[in-house]
Design an enzyme around this catalytic site. Structure first.
Site, short mmCIF file in Angstrom:
data_model
loop_
_atom_site.label_atom_id
_atom_site.label_comp_id
_atom_site.label_asym_id
_atom_site.label_seq_id
_atom_site.Cartn_x
_atom_site.Cartn_y
_atom_site.Cartn_z
N TYR A 55 0.84 -1.19 0.00
CA TYR A 55 0.00 0.00 0.00
C TYR A 55 0.88 1.25 0.00
O TYR A 55 1.56 1.57 0.98
CB TYR A 55 -0.92 0.03 1.21
CG TYR A 55 -1.92 -1.10 1.31
CD1 TYR A 55 -2.26 -1.87 0.21
CD2 TYR A 55 -2.54 -1.39 2.52
CE1 TYR A 55 -3.18 -2.90 0.30
CE2 TYR A 55 -3.48 -2.41 2.62
CZ TYR A 55 -3.79 -3.17 1.52
OH TYR A 55 -4.70 -4.18 1.61
N HIS A 121 -0.37 -11.92 0.79
CA HIS A 121 -1.35 -11.02 0.19
C HIS A 121 -2.00 -11.64 -1.05
O HIS A 121 -3.20 -11.50 -1.27
CB HIS A 121 -0.67 -9.70 -0.17
CG HIS A 121 -1.59 -8.54 -0.28
ND1 HIS A 121 -1.14 -7.24 -0.29
CD2 HIS A 121 -2.94 -8.44 -0.37
CE1 HIS A 121 -2.15 -6.40 -0.38
NE2 HIS A 121 -3.26 -7.11 -0.45
N PRO A 201 -16.18 -4.48 3.10
CA PRO A 201 -17.49 -4.95 3.57
C PRO A 201 -18.62 -3.97 3.27
O PRO A 201 -19.79 -4.33 3.41
CB PRO A 201 -17.29 -5.12 5.08
CG PRO A 201 -16.23 -4.12 5.42
CD PRO A 201 -15.29 -4.12 4.24
N LEU A 202 -18.27 -2.75 2.87
CA LEU A 202 -19.27 -1.76 2.47
C LEU A 202 -19.32 -1.62 0.96
O LEU A 202 -19.78 -0.59 0.43
CB LEU A 202 -18.99 -0.41 3.15
CG LEU A 202 -19.17 -0.43 4.67
CD1 LEU A 202 -18.68 0.87 5.29
CD2 LEU A 202 -20.62 -0.68 5.04
N GLY A 203 -18.87 -2.66 0.25
CA GLY A 203 -18.96 -2.64 -1.21
C GLY A 203 -18.20 -1.49 -1.83
O GLY A 203 -18.64 -0.91 -2.81
#
Length: 328
Positions: A55, A121, A201-203
């Site tokens: 990242y 990863h 998880p929130l798309g």
């Protein structure tokens, strides 16, 4: 916050914080704001802090290290290796002889002596996963790592990894907008006693019902994600409105409803939503105290569009709904 256990003994908060967006993927970020969000997360009892060496080419680990300095005992620190971003582009590297070096570099950037959860990863297609995990296991013996994890694997790869060393967690995309893992990875992990750590998880923001009014900014990978474009986006936003109605009936936001649904799928599930907003962090954290029925909200097959993912050779591709290939 509620505590959950991943694998044979890694205890963490029910919700974690995914940190990728502080360094890449969603456009420019402000380091001081990011540090504040991480600090707020710890103050709210969110202990799982998730980063990766790839990242921002190390920026994210240095940022996380700065944020947790002086608070190490409050953190379940998770990082990953295997995706390499450098001046030559993006590639996968799971060669056993390189694992220790990647770990040592992450420890230095993070400013810690031990990583609580160390993930592969992505599987290197040139290296059997068992060989990579064997090298990771040596890090546990050396005291550099406490628990091992893998990310975006299929059931056979997961079993092969667990045959070499206990695996505490498997990370993969899972949300109301991407449910294919329920067919294969989720049941395989549960047969093996491996915890589930859903990212996005929130798309990727879709399920919050608060996407930008105009085009996504430069550097935001949703610009090319089919779920966020054209007719697919229009159809998906209709479903988000239905989710919002269901959430409002319970006094929740759409995002809280989506997180509560995922948490209800089992006490072995620890979602890691990312955010660069303190207000959104507070909203997400409150979802950990909400109970909904695991079959609540929207039908599984209603969402439209493929997802953009990270292909084996470092190029972007899309995956059709219902496909079995892992990716991000």
């Amino acid at each position: 916050m509620e505590q959950r256990t991943l694998g044979a003994g890694l205890t963490t908060s029910a919700l974690g914080l995914g940190c990728m967006g502080f360094s890449q993927g969603y456009g420019a970020a402000d380091d001081e704001v990011s540090l504040g969000v991480i600090g707020d997360a710890l103050d709210r009892g969110i202990t799982m802090i998730d980063t990766a060496m790839s990242y921002g080419q190390g920026h994210n680990e240095r940022l996380v290290g700065k944020a947790i300095a002086g608070r190490r005992d409050e953190v379940v620190l998770a990082t990953k290796f295997g995706i390499v971003r450098d001046e030559n582009g993006v590639r996968l590297d799971g060669r056993p002889e390189n694992v220790r070096g990647y770990c040592d570099a992450s420890l230095q950037r993070l400013g810690v002596d031990t990583i609580d959860l160390y993930y592969l990863h992505r599987v290197d297609p040139e290296v059997p996963i068992g060989e990579t995990v064997g090298a990771m296991a040596e890090l546990v013996v050396a005291g550099k790592v406490r628990h091992l994890g893998v990310s975006e694997v299929n059931p056979d790869q997961l079993a092969a990894a667990a045959a070499v060393h206990p695996i505490a967690a498997v990370q993969f995309e899972w949300s109301l907008a991407w449910r294919e893992p329920e067919d294969d990875v989720v049941p395989a992990a549960r047969r093996l006693g491996i915890g589930l750590v859903p990212y996005s998880p929130l798309g990727r923001g879709l399920l919050t019902g608060a996407l930008p009014a105009g085009p996504f900014p430069e550097g935001d990978f949703r610009r090319t994600d089919p779920r966020f474009n054209g007719d697919h986006l229009d159809a998906n936003l209709d479903l988000v409105r239905a989710l919002a109605t269901a959430a409002e009936q319970r006094g929740l936001t759409p995002g809280q409803m989506a997180l509560a649904w995922l948490l209800a799928q089992g006490d072995d599930v620890v979602p890691i939503p990312g955010t660069r907003s303190r207000a959104r962090l507070a909203e997400n954290a409150a979802a950990a105290g909400v109970k909904v029925h695991p079959d609540a909200v929207v039908p599984r097959q209603a969402w439209r569009g493929d997802r953009t993912s990270f292909a084996a050779h470092g190029t972007a591709r899309t995956e059709r709904e219902g496909g079995s290939a892992p990716g991000r």
